[in-house]
Design an enzyme around this catalytic site. Sequence first.
Site, short mmCIF file in Angstrom:
data_model
loop_
_atom_site.label_atom_id
_atom_site.label_comp_id
_atom_site.label_asym_id
_atom_site.label_seq_id
_atom_site.Cartn_x
_atom_site.Cartn_y
_atom_site.Cartn_z
N ASN A 172 -10.68 -3.18 -6.99
CA ASN A 172 -9.19 -2.11 -7.21
C ASN A 172 -10.26 -1.93 -8.98
O ASN A 172 -9.17 -1.11 -9.53
CB ASN A 172 -7.69 -2.70 -7.81
CG ASN A 172 -7.07 -2.97 -6.51
OD1 ASN A 172 -6.57 -3.47 -5.87
ND2 ASN A 172 -6.91 -1.94 -5.72
N ASP A 174 0.85 -0.44 -0.25
CA ASP A 174 -0.07 0.16 0.00
C ASP A 174 0.77 1.31 0.33
O ASP A 174 2.31 1.38 0.42
CB ASP A 174 -0.82 0.14 0.93
CG ASP A 174 -2.17 1.37 1.11
OD1 ASP A 174 -2.72 1.53 -0.50
OD2 ASP A 174 -2.53 1.32 2.05
N ARG A 195 1.83 -4.28 6.84
CA ARG A 195 0.75 -2.89 5.89
C ARG A 195 1.83 -2.06 6.67
O ARG A 195 1.69 -1.17 7.45
CB ARG A 195 -0.32 -3.36 6.53
CG ARG A 195 -1.09 -1.89 4.74
CD ARG A 195 -3.12 -2.09 5.14
NE ARG A 195 -2.61 -1.12 4.00
CZ ARG A 195 -4.14 -1.04 3.84
NH1 ARG A 195 -5.47 -2.23 4.35
NH2 ARG A 195 -4.83 -0.77 2.51
#
Length: 247
Positions: free
Chosen positions: A74, A26, A194
């Site tokens: 997405n 990300d 993340r």
Amino acid sequence: MFLRKKEKQHTLDMKRIPQHIGIIMDGNGRWARRRGLPRTAGHKKGADNLEHIADYCASLGVKALTVYAFSTENWARPQDEVDTLMQLMYDYLLTVEKKFAGRDMRLKISGDRSRFSDKINHAIDHAEEVTASGNGMVLNIALNYGGRDEIVHAAKMVAERVKNGTCCPEEIDETYFAQFLYTADLPEVDLIIRPSGEQRLSNFLLWQAAYAEFWYSDICWPDFKDRNMRQAILAYQRRDRRFGGVK
């Protein structure tokens, strides 16, 4: 004495390296925006970074690395960004045979491939085929992947087997069900990372995350380096994993 203690605290225990790491890659868009670049430049930089991090993980003895490259959600992004991501994916797949040469790694693609073009699907087939003999780390790229979609897909496969009589409901337990997940041939997920400051799973490895450890960072994925992976693994090694039991 102080220096030795500090050094020991920052030394990886090579006997306790997580066997399967998941990364939500990300922050590519934010990385680009902060530099006055188009979001697509961030995705290109993020794709380049994946190769480096994969090599580092393999050097540590990680057995599987699953990276979230394109989610089922997405597709809702601007079409030019989706097109760029599809092209990046295709370009990467074309270089896999050369990139993986001498690395002893195996490529695996997880997700619903039905929305991809024939060109991309053929490239996936070829990339998986030419790396199939790799005995080292598995680089598992999640493409058009969603944790809920994966569970539904597995449930449909199990239901079909019940329907045609190859199994009965009484046989279905967690172990039986898990063999129909995309990660069925991979070790249990130990650690999920993340970058970018967000602290949520975003539909990534929902089943597999049941007892995974988590590590978050404000660093955007294109800036995620070996030292950050090392920090994440050190944090993992300091934790007491009880899996619901008591020690």
